[in-house]
Design a protein around this motif. Structure first.
Motif, short mmCIF file in Angstrom:
data_model
loop_
_atom_site.label_atom_id
_atom_site.label_comp_id
_atom_site.label_asym_id
_atom_site.label_seq_id
_atom_site.Cartn_x
_atom_site.Cartn_y
_atom_site.Cartn_z
N ARG A 16 9.42 19.20 3.55
CA ARG A 16 8.74 18.53 4.66
C ARG A 16 9.48 18.84 5.96
NH1 ARG A 16 7.05 12.90 3.00
NH2 ARG A 16 5.50 14.16 1.90
N ARG A 17 9.08 19.93 6.58
CA ARG A 17 9.78 20.45 7.76
C ARG A 17 9.78 19.45 8.92
NH1 ARG A 17 12.66 25.17 8.44
NH2 ARG A 17 13.30 25.26 10.61
N SER A 18 8.73 18.68 9.03
CA SER A 18 8.59 17.76 10.17
C SER A 18 9.36 16.46 9.99
CB SER A 18 7.11 17.45 10.41
OG SER A 18 6.56 16.80 9.27
N SER A 19 9.99 16.25 8.84
CA SER A 19 10.66 14.98 8.58
C SER A 19 11.91 14.82 9.43
CB SER A 19 11.04 14.88 7.09
OG SER A 19 12.03 15.83 6.77
N ARG A 20 12.32 13.57 9.60
CA ARG A 20 13.51 13.26 10.38
C ARG A 20 14.75 13.90 9.76
NH1 ARG A 20 15.48 7.09 11.98
NH2 ARG A 20 17.09 7.71 13.47
N SER A 21 14.87 13.80 8.44
CA SER A 21 16.07 14.33 7.77
C SER A 21 16.14 15.85 7.85
CB SER A 21 16.10 13.88 6.31
OG SER A 21 14.91 14.25 5.64
N SER A 22 14.99 16.52 7.83
CA SER A 22 14.97 17.97 7.97
C SER A 22 15.54 18.38 9.33
CB SER A 22 13.55 18.50 7.82
OG SER A 22 13.49 19.89 8.12
N LYS A 23 15.08 17.71 10.37
CA LYS A 23 15.57 18.03 11.72
C LYS A 23 17.05 17.70 11.85
CE LYS A 23 10.98 17.14 13.66
NZ LYS A 23 10.14 16.19 14.44
N GLU A 24 17.47 16.60 11.22
CA GLU A 24 18.89 16.22 11.29
C GLU A 24 19.76 17.21 10.54
OE1 GLU A 24 18.32 11.36 11.78
OE2 GLU A 24 18.61 12.24 9.79
N TYR A 25 19.33 17.65 9.39
CA TYR A 25 20.13 18.62 8.64
C TYR A 25 20.19 19.97 9.36
CZ TYR A 25 21.67 16.18 4.47
OH TYR A 25 22.34 15.34 3.60
N GLN A 26 19.13 20.33 10.04
CA GLN A 26 19.15 21.58 10.79
C GLN A 26 20.17 21.48 11.94
OE1 GLN A 26 15.36 22.87 12.39
NE2 GLN A 26 16.09 24.98 12.57
N GLY A 44 26.54 12.05 -0.77
CA GLY A 44 25.61 13.05 -0.26
C GLY A 44 26.19 14.45 -0.22
N LYS A 45 27.18 14.73 -1.05
CA LYS A 45 27.81 16.06 -1.06
C LYS A 45 26.81 17.15 -1.43
CE LYS A 45 31.00 14.85 -4.00
NZ LYS A 45 30.76 13.38 -3.99
N SER A 46 26.14 16.98 -2.56
CA SER A 46 25.21 18.01 -3.04
C SER A 46 24.02 18.17 -2.10
CB SER A 46 24.72 17.67 -4.45
OG SER A 46 25.80 17.52 -5.34
N THR A 47 23.49 17.06 -1.63
CA THR A 47 22.35 17.11 -0.71
C THR A 47 22.73 17.82 0.58
OG1 THR A 47 21.54 15.01 -1.62
CG2 THR A 47 20.64 15.71 0.51
N THR A 48 23.91 17.51 1.09
CA THR A 48 24.36 18.14 2.32
C THR A 48 24.64 19.62 2.12
OG1 THR A 48 25.28 16.05 3.09
CG2 THR A 48 26.08 18.04 4.18
N CYS A 49 25.32 19.95 1.02
CA CYS A 49 25.64 21.34 0.72
C CYS A 49 24.36 22.18 0.58
CB CYS A 49 26.47 21.41 -0.56
SG CYS A 49 27.04 23.06 -1.01
N PHE A 61 31.19 14.70 13.08
CA PHE A 61 29.99 15.38 13.56
C PHE A 61 29.07 14.39 14.25
CE2 PHE A 61 31.20 18.28 10.01
CZ PHE A 61 31.41 19.42 10.78
N GLU A 62 28.46 14.82 15.34
CA GLU A 62 27.58 13.93 16.11
C GLU A 62 26.31 13.60 15.35
OE1 GLU A 62 26.75 15.26 20.03
OE2 GLU A 62 28.86 15.61 20.55
N THR A 63 25.79 14.56 14.62
CA THR A 63 24.53 14.35 13.89
C THR A 63 24.76 13.53 12.64
OG1 THR A 63 23.76 16.50 14.67
CG2 THR A 63 22.54 15.48 12.86
N CYS A 64 24.04 12.43 12.52
CA CYS A 64 24.06 11.59 11.32
C CYS A 64 22.75 11.79 10.55
CB CYS A 64 24.21 10.11 11.70
SG CYS A 64 25.77 9.70 12.51
N ILE A 65 22.85 11.71 9.23
CA ILE A 65 21.67 11.86 8.38
C ILE A 65 21.17 10.48 7.98
CG2 ILE A 65 20.71 12.95 6.34
CD1 ILE A 65 21.93 14.91 8.40
N HIS A 66 19.98 10.13 8.45
CA HIS A 66 19.42 8.80 8.17
C HIS A 66 18.74 8.75 6.80
CE1 HIS A 66 20.09 8.37 12.50
NE2 HIS A 66 19.92 7.07 12.33
N LEU A 67 18.65 7.55 6.27
CA LEU A 67 17.87 7.35 5.05
C LEU A 67 16.45 7.82 5.28
CD1 LEU A 67 19.10 3.78 4.01
CD2 LEU A 67 19.52 5.90 2.76
N ASP A 68 15.92 8.58 4.35
CA ASP A 68 14.59 9.17 4.53
C ASP A 68 14.03 9.49 3.14
OD1 ASP A 68 12.34 10.61 5.19
OD2 ASP A 68 13.37 12.07 6.48
#
Length: 261
Positions: A240-250, A17-22, A216-223
């Motif tokens: 998709r701003r309302s998605s779980r992964s969007s909130k987690e990445y923020q 998940g390097k590119s996705t996280t970056c 890091f406390e925040t984990c990125i779930h499969l989404d």
């Protein structure tokens, strides 16, 4: 003028998940009002594909203004940026020719510092608050270059038994890198692709807590929103701003920012 912070995302394990996280951390940093430059350091072009369609990415990869050509010529990177279309967020695209970057570096004088020298004027200019570098899933001279050019390292790790494979090699490589990057700090480990229903998740987290790095406390779930965002060449926060992964990445971005001030 604030000092530019250079953060790289690296792990020798592919699919972490390097590119996705970056890309998503870069997007949320820019959304928070920061000036951000992304550097696609991988021949797979995934960071570039996070913002542009395949046709555009391949056109940039074939042009003169890409990272491979800059490194080959040891050129100042100040004229290689491309706007992503999002305010405050630029990118230096990669090239499929990055597959031969180790060969290009081999005969160069002080080869571990070429990227650092190419970034020097850009970093000293203060044009950007953050420069984020996406690394290939390898451990070699090019990744050593990336570490030497960075102030901080984020290690994305897939939350699976295979995701942990090779982490010991990563930390051994970091020990070796201290010779060329003595000031590099490990900002932390970012856990990605989490499926909390799996029994091994708890064990994975326990193993990661034993490593000599901040977790890091925040984990990125499969989404599925992440995959749809990638298919549409958009950050998940835009798609998709309302998605779980969007909130987690923020939230993860806020954690990374707090560590890398």
């Amino acid at each position: 003028m604030s000092e530019t912070k250079v953060i790289c995302f690296a792990n020798n394990k592919g699919g972490s998940g390097k590119s996705t996280t970056c890309s998503n951390v870069g997007y949320f940093l820019a959304e928070a009002g920061h000036k951000v430059l992304l550097i696609d350091g991988d021949m797979q072009l995934n960071l570039s594909l996070a913002f542009f369609d395949e046709e555009k990415v391949l056109a940039m990869a074939a042009s003169e203004k890409n990272l491979f050509n800059a490194i080959k010529k040891q050129d100042d990177l100040s004229d290689y940026m491309v706007s992503t279309g999002y305010p405050g967020l630029d990118i230096i695209p990669s090239s499929t020719l990055m597959s031969s970057i180790e060969f290009e570096l081999f005969s160069k004088w002080q080869r571990e510092y070429i990227l650092k020298k190419c970034l020097l004027k850009l970093k000293e200019s203060g044009r950007y608050d953050y420069i984020l570098i996406d690394s290939p899933p390898t451990l070699g001279g090019w990744v050593m270059n990336i570490l030497a050019a960075s102030d901080y390292l984020v290690i994305p790790v897939e939350a699976s038994p295979w995701g942990l494979f090779g982490l010991s090699n990563m930390f051994e490589f970091l020990s070796e890198a201290k010779g060329v990057a003595p000031d590099l700090k490990v900002a932390g480990i970012a856990v990605t692709k989490v499926d909390g229903r799996k029994n091994y998740f708890k064990q994975t987290m326990e193993t990661l807590r034993e490593l000599p790095a901040h977790l890091f406390e925040t984990c990125i779930h499969l989404d599925s929103s992440i995959e749809w965002a990638q298919d549409n060449s958009k950050p998940v926060g835009k798609y998709r701003r309302s998605s779980r992964s969007s909130k987690e990445y923020q939230t993860l971005t806020e954690e990374i920012e707090a560590v890398c001030r």
